[in-house]
Scaffold this motif. Structure first.
Motif, PDB file in Angstrom:
ATOM      1  N   ASN A  38       0.829  -1.211   0.000  1.00 29.25           N
ATOM      2  CA  ASN A  38       0.000   0.000   0.000  1.00 29.25           C
ATOM      3  C   ASN A  38       0.859   1.255   0.000  1.00 29.25           C
ATOM      4  OD1 ASN A  38      -2.444  -1.376  -0.012  1.00 29.25           O
ATOM      5  ND2 ASN A  38      -2.540  -1.467   2.214  1.00 29.25           N
ATOM      6  N   TYR A  39       1.913   1.273   0.791  1.00 32.16           N
ATOM      7  CA  TYR A  39       2.805   2.425   0.863  1.00 32.16           C
ATOM      8  C   TYR A  39       3.474   2.670  -0.494  1.00 32.16           C
ATOM      9  CZ  TYR A  39       6.665   5.450   2.221  1.00 32.16           C
ATOM     10  OH  TYR A  39       7.561   6.485   2.282  1.00 32.16           O
ATOM     11  N   SER A  42       1.065   4.027  -3.145  1.00 30.38           N
ATOM     12  CA  SER A  42       0.763   5.437  -2.916  1.00 30.38           C
ATOM     13  C   SER A  42       1.907   6.319  -3.397  1.00 30.38           C
ATOM     14  CB  SER A  42       0.486   5.686  -1.432  1.00 30.38           C
ATOM     15  OG  SER A  42       0.245   7.046  -1.200  1.00 30.38           O
ATOM     16  N   HIS A  45       2.190   6.362  -7.156  1.00 33.09           N
ATOM     17  CA  HIS A  45       1.127   7.189  -7.731  1.00 33.09           C
ATOM     18  C   HIS A  45       1.595   8.634  -7.858  1.00 33.09           C
ATOM     19  CE1 HIS A  45      -2.885   8.841  -8.410  1.00 33.09           C
ATOM     20  NE2 HIS A  45      -2.534   9.778  -7.559  1.00 33.09           N
ATOM     21  N   TYR A  46       2.210   9.147  -6.823  1.00 35.64           N
ATOM     22  CA  TYR A  46       2.650  10.542  -6.823  1.00 35.64           C
ATOM     23  C   TYR A  46       3.936  10.749  -7.612  1.00 35.64           C
ATOM     24  CZ  TYR A  46      -1.083  11.610  -3.648  1.00 35.64           C
ATOM     25  OH  TYR A  46      -2.327  11.788  -3.105  1.00 35.64           O
ATOM     26  N   GLY A  54      -5.817  14.733  -3.868  1.00 37.00           N
ATOM     27  CA  GLY A  54      -5.550  13.840  -2.744  1.00 37.00           C
ATOM     28  C   GLY A  54      -5.814  14.509  -1.413  1.00 37.00           C
ATOM     29  N   VAL A 117      -3.424  10.090   0.841  1.00 36.08           N
ATOM     30  CA  VAL A 117      -4.381   9.252   0.133  1.00 36.08           C
ATOM     31  C   VAL A 117      -4.739   9.891  -1.208  1.00 36.08           C
ATOM     32  CG1 VAL A 117      -6.681   8.204   0.215  1.00 36.08           C
ATOM     33  CG2 VAL A 117      -5.375   8.501   2.333  1.00 36.08           C
TER      34      VAL A 117
END
Length: 120
Positions: A38-39, A42, A45-46, A54, A117
């Protein structure tokens, strides 16, 4: 295929990891794999530069300890609330994903807990 490697973490975090894995009925590797996945998703994504929307949650025991002026072009709104001895800072962010990630890293250094998020 799995890859084994050693990681050193603080004792209190290791105890929490043991508790969570026991409560969820899974092994520690599964908890770490899920959290790390998950980290990384994320952050990736950025790191893929785009116009992003976000939310960032930053928990402190007092002031943020940094100037937000540099990030005013990506901070759409900001809310600061108090509960007990904790400050809860909520940022709605829109704009360049690299700038949002830079703000996140800056907050992460100054806050007890920071969560970023992506909303799209």
């Amino acid at each position: 295929m799995r890859r084994r490697f050693g990681v050193s973490i603080p004792e209190d975090l290791a105890s929490e990891l043991d508790d969570v894995s026991r409560e969820c009925g899974v092994d520690r590797s599964s908890v770490v794999t899920s959290a790390l996945g998950n980290y990384i998703a994320s952050i990736k994504h950025y790191k893929t530069r785009h116009n992003c929307l976000g939310v960032c949650l930053a928990i402190t025991k007092g002031e943020l300890g940094l100037s937000l002026e540099e990030f005013k072009d990506v901070i759409v709104s900001y809310q600061h609330s108090h509960t007990d001895n904790t400050c809860v800072n909520i940022f709605l962010l829109r704009g360049d994903s690299e700038k949002i990630l830079k703000l996140y890293y800056r907050l992460e250094k100054n806050c007890l807990r920071t969560i970023l998020v992506p909303l799209h």
